[in-house]
Design an enzyme around this catalytic site. Structure first.
Site, mmCIF file in Angstrom:
data_model
loop_
_atom_site.group_PDB
_atom_site.id
_atom_site.type_symbol
_atom_site.label_atom_id
_atom_site.label_comp_id
_atom_site.label_asym_id
_atom_site.label_seq_id
_atom_site.Cartn_x
_atom_site.Cartn_y
_atom_site.Cartn_z
ATOM 1 C CG ASP A 182 5.718 -6.426 -6.379
ATOM 2 O OD1 ASP A 182 5.041 -5.522 -7.084
ATOM 3 O OD2 ASP A 182 6.600 -6.508 -5.049
ATOM 4 C CD GLN A 208 -0.326 0.112 -2.218
ATOM 5 O OE1 GLN A 208 -1.746 0.953 -2.695
ATOM 6 N NE2 GLN A 208 0.503 0.770 -3.127
ATOM 7 N N GLY A 228 1.533 4.082 -3.602
ATOM 8 C CA GLY A 228 0.203 4.912 -2.702
ATOM 9 C C GLY A 228 -0.117 6.618 -3.668
ATOM 10 C CD GLN A 248 1.748 -7.666 6.311
ATOM 11 O OE1 GLN A 248 1.506 -9.094 5.521
ATOM 12 N NE2 GLN A 248 1.893 -6.488 4.986
ATOM 13 C CD GLU A 252 9.430 -4.857 -5.040
ATOM 14 O OE1 GLU A 252 8.277 -4.428 -4.928
ATOM 15 O OE2 GLU A 252 9.590 -5.224 -4.309
ATOM 16 C CD GLU A 264 23.789 13.274 -22.467
ATOM 17 O OE1 GLU A 264 22.991 11.934 -22.604
ATOM 18 O OE2 GLU A 264 22.868 14.533 -22.777
ATOM 19 C CG ASP A 305 6.023 -6.960 2.276
ATOM 20 O OD1 ASP A 305 4.877 -7.237 2.473
ATOM 21 O OD2 ASP A 305 7.383 -7.088 0.968
ATOM 22 C CG HIS A 312 3.975 -7.825 -1.929
ATOM 23 N ND1 HIS A 312 4.260 -8.349 -3.400
ATOM 24 C CD2 HIS A 312 4.984 -7.551 -1.450
ATOM 25 C CE1 HIS A 312 5.470 -8.998 -2.970
ATOM 26 N NE2 HIS A 312 5.986 -8.436 -1.843
#
Length: 340
Positions: free
Chosen positions: A191, A28, A134, A86, A195, A227, A83, A108
């Site tokens: 989110d 990002q 990103g 941070q 996920e 398949e 995350d 986020h």
């Protein structure tokens, strides 16, 4: 219905005379930085000393500073770090240089919603979350298009937070496609749920299980791959373009009958029940606590599970078959992202 913000609702003039710092130059981070720079904003990059991304960012024409110095110089600070990293970066480099009137921006809401970061009350705290990885945010921008985005306001002492969020969304291309306003809580919890249960966890587990059922029944891995994985993109593209009903309009009667009859027997009430448990674990903070603990413990289980996935037979089969498809653009996404 929620208001959809477009280019006319956002003003890049908000950034006139201001410096925008992008902390981190990953998926990002590099997309936001490059798109904003090409939108006319003054962008600097903040990285830790010794980061491999320093040379990459400089090669892209950016001034690069230490994380602390970038925060000190900037008016708007985008925390584009993983995350789990941070909180430590915030305590060491961001908080000591976060003065009144600055803006903290996230893509986020994890750290703010689960309070691994608790910002002072005298700064704006906003979210701009493009709904795509990103490299897609960057590619769409260079093609004159954009990825839809979400904005959210957590703190707004300046009374200008929404204008800042919309300007950033415009700078990265989001208002070209449409921007919706949400909250940090809603963005974070939905989110994570998407996920875990559908987009990544659910889809990957479903594909692998289908591949295993067919190969264990004696069918060739090549047929099982086609398949259960290859054709999935074609179906998802139709759903993306026209919805589920539109996809069903485009497939055969036999496929439709199997869809509506057998699909609900596979993804049944028991699956939905487990999805609700997953959602409760997200809402309660249990998942966040477990994930932070996994990071602090050195990613042992995380790395083991990733390695196990890479060794699944579907990966070897897929690599062989993709090499035979000249029309398919070959991409080493892992290698490309490692460069940032």
């Amino acid at each position: 219905m929620a208001k959809v913000y477009t280019d006319k609702d956002a003003d890049l003039g908000v950034f006139k005379g201001k410096t925008l710092a992008v902390l981190g130059f990953g998926s990002q981070g590099h997309a936001h930085a490059l798109n904003l720079k090409e939108s006319g904003a003054k962008v600097i990059i903040g990285l830790y000393e010794g980061s491999k991304s320093i040379a990459v960012a400089k090669d892209k024409g950016f001034e690069v500073f230490t994380t602390a110095e970038a925060v000190k110089r900037a008016d708007v600070i985008f925390v584009g770090l993983p995350d789990t990293k941070q909180a430590a970066a915030y305590e060491k480099d961001i908080a000591p240089n976060l003065t009144k009137g600055k803006t903290l921006l996230f893509s986020h809401g994890f750290s703010i919603h689960f309070k691994t970061i608790v910002p002072p009350k005298n700064v704006d705290v906003i979210l701009v979350a493009p709904k795509g990885p990103g490299h897609i945010v960057r590619r769409q921008f260079t093609e004159g298009k954009g990825v839809p985005a979400l904005i959210a306001i957590y703190q707004n002492p300046s009374k200008q937070a929404r204008k800042t969020a919309l300007a950033w969304a415009k700078g990265v291309g989001g208002t070209r496609a449409g921007v919706l306003e949400t909250t940090f809580k809603e963005e974070t919890e939905t989110d994570l749920f998407g996920e875990q249960t559908v987009l990544c966890g659910g889809a990957c587990a479903l594909v692998q299980a289908g591949f295993e059922v067919l190969t264990e029944a004696g069918y060739s891995p090549e047929m099982a791959y086609f398949e259960c994985l290859h054709e999935l993109k074609l179906i998802v593209d139709l759903m993306n373009e026209s919805g589920i009903a539109g996809m069903r309009f485009s497939i055969s009667e036999t496929a439709k009958w199997g869809d509506v009859l057998v699909g609900p027997k596979i993804i049944d009430a028991s699956v939905k029940k487990r999805m609700k448990i997953a959602l409760k674990n997200i809402q309660s903070g249990k998942f966040a606590k477990e994930w932070v603990a996994e990071y602090k413990g050195g990613y042992k289980k995380y790395n083991a599970l990733l390695k196990k996935g890479e060794q699944h037979p579907i990966e070897k089969t897929g690599a062989k078959l993709r090499a035979l498809m000249p029309w398919m653009q070959k991409k080493n996404i892992k290698g490309a992202q490692a460069a940032y």
